[in-house]
Design a protein around this motif. Structure first.
Motif, PDB file in Angstrom:
ATOM      1  N   ALA A  62       0.828  -1.202   0.000  1.00 29.57           N
ATOM      2  CA  ALA A  62       0.000   0.000   0.000  1.00 29.57           C
ATOM      3  C   ALA A  62       0.867   1.258   0.000  1.00 29.57           C
ATOM      4  CB  ALA A  62      -0.931  -0.010   1.209  1.00 29.57           C
ATOM      5  N   LYS A  63       2.103   1.089   0.429  1.00 32.96           N
ATOM      6  CA  LYS A  63       3.015   2.254   0.431  1.00 32.96           C
ATOM      7  C   LYS A  63       4.326   1.809  -0.189  1.00 32.96           C
ATOM      8  CE  LYS A  63       3.605   6.083   3.363  1.00 32.96           C
ATOM      9  NZ  LYS A  63       4.483   6.409   4.447  1.00 32.96           N
ATOM     10  N   GLU A  64       4.688   2.408  -1.323  1.00 36.60           N
ATOM     11  CA  GLU A  64       5.851   1.973  -2.094  1.00 36.60           C
ATOM     12  C   GLU A  64       7.138   2.011  -1.254  1.00 36.60           C
ATOM     13  OE1 GLU A  64       5.119   0.212  -4.710  1.00 36.60           O
ATOM     14  OE2 GLU A  64       7.253   0.058  -5.144  1.00 36.60           O
ATOM     15  N   ASP A  65       7.233   2.943  -0.268  1.00 31.05           N
ATOM     16  CA  ASP A  65       8.424   3.028   0.611  1.00 31.05           C
ATOM     17  C   ASP A  65       8.660   1.730   1.373  1.00 31.05           C
ATOM     18  OD1 ASP A  65       8.037   5.574  -0.088  1.00 31.05           O
ATOM     19  OD2 ASP A  65       7.693   6.388   1.948  1.00 31.05           O
ATOM     20  N   ARG A  66       7.598   0.959   1.535  1.00 29.34           N
ATOM     21  CA  ARG A  66       7.680  -0.264   2.363  1.00 29.34           C
ATOM     22  C   ARG A  66       7.984  -1.510   1.520  1.00 29.34           C
ATOM     23  NH1 ARG A  66       9.530   0.915   6.551  1.00 29.34           N
ATOM     24  NH2 ARG A  66       8.646   2.779   7.457  1.00 29.34           N
ATOM     25  N   ARG A  67       8.310  -1.316   0.218  1.00 24.95           N
ATOM     26  CA  ARG A  67       8.520  -2.467  -0.679  1.00 24.95           C
ATOM     27  C   ARG A  67       9.560  -3.445  -0.111  1.00 24.95           C
ATOM     28  NH1 ARG A  67       7.428  -4.484  -5.885  1.00 24.95           N
ATOM     29  NH2 ARG A  67       5.855  -2.879  -6.116  1.00 24.95           N
ATOM     30  N   ALA A  68      10.672  -2.928   0.441  1.00 26.86           N
ATOM     31  CA  ALA A  68      11.721  -3.815   0.958  1.00 26.86           C
ATOM     32  C   ALA A  68      11.181  -4.687   2.094  1.00 26.86           C
ATOM     33  CB  ALA A  68      12.914  -2.999   1.443  1.00 26.86           C
ATOM     34  N   ASP A  69      10.384  -4.075   2.993  1.00 30.73           N
ATOM     35  CA  ASP A  69       9.784  -4.859   4.098  1.00 30.73           C
ATOM     36  C   ASP A  69       8.817  -5.899   3.528  1.00 30.73           C
ATOM     37  OD1 ASP A  69      11.029  -3.323   6.177  1.00 30.73           O
ATOM     38  OD2 ASP A  69       9.633  -1.705   5.632  1.00 30.73           O
ATOM     39  N   ALA A  70       8.065  -5.491   2.501  1.00 28.79           N
ATOM     40  CA  ALA A  70       7.099  -6.415   1.885  1.00 28.79           C
ATOM     41  C   ALA A  70       7.834  -7.601   1.249  1.00 28.79           C
ATOM     42  CB  ALA A  70       6.267  -5.675   0.836  1.00 28.79           C
ATOM     43  N   LEU A  71       8.957  -7.307   0.583  1.00 30.73           N
ATOM     44  CA  LEU A  71       9.711  -8.388  -0.064  1.00 30.73           C
ATOM     45  C   LEU A  71      10.237  -9.390   0.964  1.00 30.73           C
ATOM     46  CD1 LEU A  71      11.699  -6.512  -2.865  1.00 30.73           C
ATOM     47  CD2 LEU A  71       9.807  -8.119  -3.136  1.00 30.73           C
ATOM     48  N   ALA A  72      10.700  -8.855   2.103  1.00 28.97           N
ATOM     49  CA  ALA A  72      11.198  -9.751   3.161  1.00 28.97           C
ATOM     50  C   ALA A  72      10.066 -10.655   3.642  1.00 28.97           C
ATOM     51  CB  ALA A  72      11.756  -8.930   4.320  1.00 28.97           C
ATOM     52  N   LEU A  73       8.865 -10.072   3.740  1.00 28.89           N
ATOM     53  CA  LEU A  73       7.697 -10.840   4.186  1.00 28.89           C
ATOM     54  C   LEU A  73       7.317 -11.914   3.154  1.00 28.89           C
ATOM     55  CD1 LEU A  73       5.819 -10.558   6.661  1.00 28.89           C
ATOM     56  CD2 LEU A  73       4.247  -9.274   5.197  1.00 28.89           C
ATOM     57  N   VAL A  74       7.312 -11.505   1.883  1.00 28.68           N
ATOM     58  CA  VAL A  74       7.006 -12.453   0.793  1.00 28.68           C
ATOM     59  C   VAL A  74       7.958 -13.639   0.873  1.00 28.68           C
ATOM     60  CG1 VAL A  74       7.186 -12.774  -1.724  1.00 28.68           C
ATOM     61  CG2 VAL A  74       6.000 -10.769  -0.810  1.00 28.68           C
ATOM     62  N   GLN A  75       9.249 -13.327   1.036  1.00 30.44           N
ATOM     63  CA  GLN A  75      10.253 -14.395   1.061  1.00 30.44           C
ATOM     64  C   GLN A  75      10.013 -15.352   2.232  1.00 30.44           C
ATOM     65  OE1 GLN A  75      12.425 -14.677  -1.406  1.00 30.44           O
ATOM     66  NE2 GLN A  75      13.332 -16.550  -0.589  1.00 30.44           N
ATOM     67  N   SER A  76       9.697 -14.773   3.421  1.00 27.51           N
ATOM     68  CA  SER A  76       9.525 -15.656   4.590  1.00 27.51           C
ATOM     69  C   SER A  76       8.285 -16.538   4.432  1.00 27.51           C
ATOM     70  CB  SER A  76       9.458 -14.845   5.891  1.00 27.51           C
ATOM     71  OG  SER A  76       8.284 -14.055   5.876  1.00 27.51           O
ATOM     72  N   LEU A  77       7.220 -15.982   3.800  1.00 24.90           N
ATOM     73  CA  LEU A  77       6.008 -16.792   3.577  1.00 24.90           C
ATOM     74  C   LEU A  77       6.290 -17.912   2.581  1.00 24.90           C
ATOM     75  CD1 LEU A  77       3.299 -13.980   3.307  1.00 24.90           C
ATOM     76  CD2 LEU A  77       3.523 -15.640   5.155  1.00 24.90           C
ATOM     77  N   ARG A  78       7.015 -17.576   1.527  1.00 23.80           N
ATOM     78  CA  ARG A  78       7.343 -18.604   0.522  1.00 23.80           C
ATOM     79  C   ARG A  78       8.249 -19.673   1.131  1.00 23.80           C
ATOM     80  NH1 ARG A  78       8.338 -14.687  -4.775  1.00 23.80           N
ATOM     81  NH2 ARG A  78       6.155 -14.591  -5.422  1.00 23.80           N
ATOM     82  N   ASP A  79       9.196 -19.243   1.956  1.00 24.54           N
ATOM     83  CA  ASP A  79      10.084 -20.217   2.620  1.00 24.54           C
ATOM     84  C   ASP A  79       9.266 -21.196   3.457  1.00 24.54           C
ATOM     85  OD1 ASP A  79      12.332 -19.179   1.502  1.00 24.54           O
ATOM     86  OD2 ASP A  79      13.013 -18.090   3.291  1.00 24.54           O
ATOM     87  N   ALA A  80       8.161 -20.685   4.011  1.00 27.45           N
ATOM     88  CA  ALA A  80       7.324 -21.543   4.864  1.00 27.45           C
ATOM     89  C   ALA A  80       6.383 -22.412   4.012  1.00 27.45           C
ATOM     90  CB  ALA A  80       6.514 -20.685   5.832  1.00 27.45           C
ATOM     91  N   GLY A  81       6.457 -22.273   2.672  1.00 26.97           N
ATOM     92  CA  GLY A  81       5.691 -23.174   1.802  1.00 26.97           C
ATOM     93  C   GLY A  81       4.393 -22.590   1.287  1.00 26.97           C
ATOM     94  N   HIS A  82       4.096 -21.328   1.600  1.00 23.22           N
ATOM     95  CA  HIS A  82       2.854 -20.725   1.092  1.00 23.22           C
ATOM     96  C   HIS A  82       3.022 -20.298  -0.360  1.00 23.22           C
ATOM     97  CE1 HIS A  82       0.645 -20.691   4.831  1.00 23.22           C
ATOM     98  NE2 HIS A  82       1.786 -20.412   5.423  1.00 23.22           N
ATOM     99  N   ARG A  83       1.907 -20.331  -1.083  1.00 26.67           N
ATOM    100  CA  ARG A  83       1.935 -19.841  -2.455  1.00 26.67           C
ATOM    101  C   ARG A  83       1.594 -18.355  -2.413  1.00 26.67           C
ATOM    102  NH1 ARG A  83      -1.251 -22.517  -7.485  1.00 26.67           N
ATOM    103  NH2 ARG A  83      -0.456 -24.391  -6.524  1.00 26.67           N
TER     104      ARG A  83
END
Ligand code: HAM
Length: 431
Positions: free
Chosen positions: A353-374
């Motif tokens: 929702a806020k482009e400044d937070r993209r890096a935090d969002a990417l870290a979150l995406v990675q951790s969810l994918r690591d846990a096996g979520h699509r």
């Protein structure tokens, strides 16, 4: 550039449908204790000329390779399997229960249910001569189709036996050699599809008629289908008694008799079959055969010049006819659609929702994918409303919003619109 006739492009939705069938085949094969193997796509032409025989030889995609070898793209698996098993027979405990899901090539006239490229499940049992093995094979064939949502109202396994046919007609018609037998089988194979006058003309040289043959076939069919007929009288061990045993001792206890019929017009077109043979048809008779197979007790010996002599049996089930039948059977189609929807759906869409937070969002995406979520997310900046729309289109169950509230996030369940605010560290536990 045009696609070659009879070949297929698999766009993602076609691929998903193909994968559905293949996934069910693999699931059921494993349920029955079959293990997967595979072989080469290209084989020496001679393999099929000698071992497949019949009309298949005229349908090969064959050519000379750069080393001047006459080769063919595989049209079926059975000769390859026989070669593989004969080569290392001692390494395996019997009976072998092997399956594969290869792609085959046959230069056939393209029509409904027949293409020039198709997938075919093969299940084979090697090293067991008992009718119990024939029944196990027929049972796994039935369960392949049941797992796809098809019932006894949708298909039937028509069981026959080349041995019984030889017993009955060899004597009745005084068929003396292999040539006469083959000639007779060819007429029988087509008897349901041929004008009776033409069959009668062809049967003249055998001193019989379509009407006579139908009477004999019906008599032996009724005898084999009657559970009480072989308890006394006919000696155990005859071919028809073995067929009776297959049905009543081995299939009936499994509750699978509603799926089978006895039909001696089934003889199969390939040269290597010996004893029990079967084909599966849709009940409405709109389609070509869904599957076919049987015993080929002589093939391993033929392949190894007599060194390895093992009884064998198996079947092949193609994806093309099967896909047609699933499409035309509402319950089976609904089951497939539900599977496809689940396969497609991503579990979490991360809304930035806020482009400044993209890096935090990417870290979150990675951790969810690591846990096996699509997980999916917008690759470039976009309006929040648009991002939610994408989440819905992807069938996402949850949306996670990374924006103004950081270091807190919002988790939204898309179906119920329920929303909570939480710490990113707690997200995995909530999903
Ligand atoms: P088949 O009867 O030639 O047997 O093929 C089995 C099934 O493969 C057919 O019933 C059909 O569903 C599918 N099929 C065959 N040709 C085509 C085609 N051109 N297009 C689409 N589907 C096709 C065999 O191949 C034996 N090797 C089976 C076997 C395995 N016997 C013992 N073990």
């Amino acid at each position: 550039m045009q696609l070659l006739p009879g070949f297929r492009d698999f766009y993602p939705e076609d691929c998903a449908r193909r994968n559905y069938i293949l996934a069910k085949w693999r699931e059921v094969a494993r349920r029955y204790g079959f293990v997967e193997y595979d072989g080469p796509v290209l084989e020496p032409m001679a393999l099929y000329e000698k071992k497949s025989g019949g009309e298949l030889v005229g349908q090969l995609f064959d050519f000379e390779d750069k080393g001047k070898r006459h080769v063919a793209m595989r049209p079926e698996m059975t000769p390859t399997l026989a070669r593989m098993v004969a080569a290392r027979e001692r390494d395996f405990k019997k009976p072998l229960k092997w399956f594969c899901v290869p792609q085959f090539f046959r230069y056939e006239k393209q029509q409904r249910g027949r293409l020039r490229e198709f997938y075919q499940l093969n299940c084979d049992i090697i090293g067991e001569a008992s009718p119990a093995a024939d029944a196990e094979l027929i049972a796994v064939t039935i369960d392949m189709l049941r797992a796809l949502g098809l019932t006894q109202h949708d298909f039937v396994v028509r069981v026959s036996s080349r041995h019984v046919l030889v017993d009955v007609f060899g004597e009745k018609l005084n068929l003396k050699d292999e040539g006469e037998l083959t000639g007779f089988f060819e007429i029988l194979d087509k008897i349901d599809r041929t004008d009776p006058e033409r069959s009668d003309a062809a049967l003249k040289s055998f001193n019989t008629s379509v009407a006579d043959i139908r009477v004999w076939l019906q008599q032996i069919r009724e005898q084999i289908l009657d559970p009480t007929s072989y308890q006394s009288g006919v000696s155990a061990g005859t071919h028809s008694a073995q067929m009776h045993e297959l049905l009543h001792n081995h299939l009936r206890p499994r509750g699978l008799m509603e799926f089978v019929d006895v039909d001696f017009t089934i003889v199969r077109g390939l040269a290597y079959y010996t004893g029990v043979v079967f084909e599966v048809f849709d009940r409405s008779k709109n389609e070509r055969a869904l599957a076919g197979g049987g015993r080929y007790d002589g093939l391993l010996s033929l392949m190894s010049d007599g060194k390895v002599n093992l009884p064998a049996l198996g079947f092949g089930m193609g994806d093309v006819v099967l896909a047609n039948l699933i499409n035309d059977t509402p319950a089976a189609k609904a089951q497939m659609e539900a599977w496809l929807a689940q396969e497609r759906a991503c579990s979490v869409y991360v809304v930035i929702a806020k482009e400044d937070r993209r890096a935090d969002a990417l870290a979150l995406v990675q951790s969810l994918r690591d846990a096996g979520h699509r997980v999916d997310f917008p690759l470039v900046a976009g309006k929040v409303g648009k991002q939610f729309q994408t989440a819905e289109q992807l069938g996402a169950k949850h949306a996670v919003v990374v924006g103004d509230e950081w270091p807190r996030i919002r988790l939204k369940t898309l179906a119920s619109r329920e929303e909570i605010e939480l710490d990113p560290a707690d997200l995995l536990a909530r999903l």
